[in-house]
Scaffold this active site. Structure first.
Site, PDB file in Angstrom:
ATOM      1  N   LYS A 113     -13.714  91.760  39.152  1.00  0.00           N
ATOM      2  CA  LYS A 113     -13.965  92.275  40.387  1.00  0.00           C
ATOM      3  C   LYS A 113     -13.657  93.785  40.504  1.00  0.00           C
ATOM      4  O   LYS A 113     -12.554  93.996  39.693  1.00  0.00           O
ATOM      5  CB  LYS A 113     -13.241  91.522  41.310  1.00  0.00           C
ATOM      6  N   GLU A 163     -10.221  86.623  39.133  1.00  0.00           N
ATOM      7  CA  GLU A 163     -11.399  87.125  38.614  1.00  0.00           C
ATOM      8  C   GLU A 163     -11.336  88.413  37.954  1.00  0.00           C
ATOM      9  O   GLU A 163     -11.249  89.449  38.670  1.00  0.00           O
ATOM     10  CB  GLU A 163     -12.648  86.902  39.710  1.00  0.00           C
ATOM     11  N   GLU A 193     -12.520  82.556  54.584  1.00  0.00           N
ATOM     12  CA  GLU A 193     -11.712  83.159  53.501  1.00  0.00           C
ATOM     13  C   GLU A 193     -10.197  83.628  54.000  1.00  0.00           C
ATOM     14  O   GLU A 193     -10.102  84.153  55.014  1.00  0.00           O
ATOM     15  CB  GLU A 193     -12.164  84.523  52.707  1.00  0.00           C
ATOM     16  N   GLU A 241      -7.550  92.936  43.956  1.00  0.00           N
ATOM     17  CA  GLU A 241      -8.847  92.100  44.046  1.00  0.00           C
ATOM     18  C   GLU A 241      -8.900  91.045  42.964  1.00  0.00           C
ATOM     19  O   GLU A 241      -9.615  90.046  43.029  1.00  0.00           O
ATOM     20  CB  GLU A 241      -9.826  93.133  44.153  1.00  0.00           C
TER      21      GLU A 241
END
Length: 382
Positions: free
Chosen positions: A324, A321, A267, A330
């Site tokens: 999250k 997203e 990541e 985030e």
């Protein structure tokens, strides 16, 4: 008929050019993290179309979602699938581990490439020593189950770590693991060495910049022109933080006696939006980070300490997203919004074309193109 044939033949003349462009994208070796902590994402089949249009052939999941694996059947996409931290205790049991592989891997691997199982994610970031103790036995049991099923040559076993596992990261040649983790990491490295699996890290220079924006050069973390830093022990020059982080991990591994384990980045990314105290989380910075990173992947660069080993990276993430937890950042690491429009221009349009359509429209466009090709082929044959 003559007019139709002429138009279709002109289309065929364009296709080789499109094919060449896609081949260039394929050569980049880009990996992408496909997270699904959201309630507004396109379907897996629509995501398959998106990634096909980008010619991205490596995807990392955070589970082993059957819907995703089925959607990518007979594609060229290779998957890393995952077991969650909550699964580690069960995976110590050989029967449960083998059952999981028989249910989650075997039914799909003949049509969907699965090259790795990620057993846990950032386990040592928690304070749960029992979880720490479960990690290696779970990895060993999953690997042995693959051996039992004759899959160990197709599928390797690994886990991903945050950089919190390091006690020292600067200079890179002085990288060391935390003392409290040595008893866990030493046998883990031995396992990696034995089965020839990579050591994965989740590396985010953004966190270093956010924590000390006055002391950390923005240009240094964004791969922009800067004076760089020189490792006083090796005299190696670093022009970006990510490479320094990778080499620090190599040094930590070497300090424990291993030189045959490859470090890969599972990541890395940069948020396009954040809270007021999340300095640097902007679309401009995210575009620079990921765009410059992709250029280096294209060039097959290695780090200063490992110049002959091209960096192996999975960018985080494919989509924003919305469910999250945590700070705003985030939920804003995605290259794309859920409606499949780009969050920002990553600066490599010739390699990663922007999606101008919704997922459904894109599917229709590709279907029409396919139909045109078939019709053309029929006309030529007759």
């Amino acid at each position: 008929m003559a007019t139709t044939t002429s138009v279709l033949l002109r289309l065929l003349l364009v296709l080789p050019t499109l094919s060449d462009s896609l081949a260039q994208i394929q050569g980049l070796g880009i990996g992408i993290n496909y997270g699904q902590i959201a309630n507004n994402l396109p379907s897996p089949s629509q995501v398959a179309v998106l990634l096909g249009s980008l010619n991205i052939s490596r995807v990392k999941l955070y589970d082993a979602d059957p819907k995703v694996l089925v959607a990518f059947s007979n594609s060229s996409v290779d998957f890393i699938i995952a077991l969650g931290n909550e699964d580690l205790e069960n995976m110590r049991d050989s029967t449960k581990a083998q059952n999981w592989i028989q249910e989650r891997v075997q039914p799909y691997i003949s049509k969907t490439s699965i090259s790795s199982i990620l057993v846990g994610n950032e386990v040592f970031k928690s304070n749960d020593t029992q979880l720490w103790s479960n990690l290696l036995p779970a990895m060993q049991t999953v690997h042995q189950s693959l051996v039992n099923l004759g899959l160990e040559k197709q599928v390797t076993v690994t886990t991903a770590h945050s950089l919190d596992i390091l006690a020292t990261s600067y200079p890179p040649s002085s990288g060391t693991f935390r003392e409290d983790l040595a008893q866990y990491i030493q046998p883990l490295l031995n396992f990696h060495s034995q089965i020839n699996s990579p050591f994965l890290i989740n590396a985010y220079p953004y966190f270093a910049y956010k924590g000390d924006p006055n002391g950390v050069s923005l240009e240094y973390v964004l791969f922009q022109p800067n004076q760089g830093t020189v490792d006083p022990k090796t005299n190696l020059k670093y022009d970006n933080m990510l490479y320094a982080q990778v080499d620090a991990v190599y040094s930590a591994i070497k300090a424990l006696g291993y030189t045959d384990i490859e470090v890969r980045i599972s990541e890395t990314g940069w948020p396009s939006k954040g809270d007021e105290n999340e300095v640097g989380a902007t679309p401009e910075n995210a575009g620079l980070y990921n765009g410059n990173l992709l250029q280096r992947i294209e060039e097959k660069q290695g780090t200063p300490a490992k110049p002959d080993v091209p960096i192996d990276i999975y960018v985080f993430a494919l989509f924003n997203e919305n469910l999250k937890p945590g700070p705003t950042s985030e939920r804003n690491y995605g290259l794309y919004y859920p409606n499949v429009t780009p969050v920002y221009n990553i600066g490599l349009n010739s390699y990663l074309p922007e999606m101008k359509y919704s997922s459904a429209t894109q599917i229709r466009v590709l279907s029409v193109l396919s139909l045109l090709i078939l019709v053309t082929a029929g006309l030529i044959c007759t």
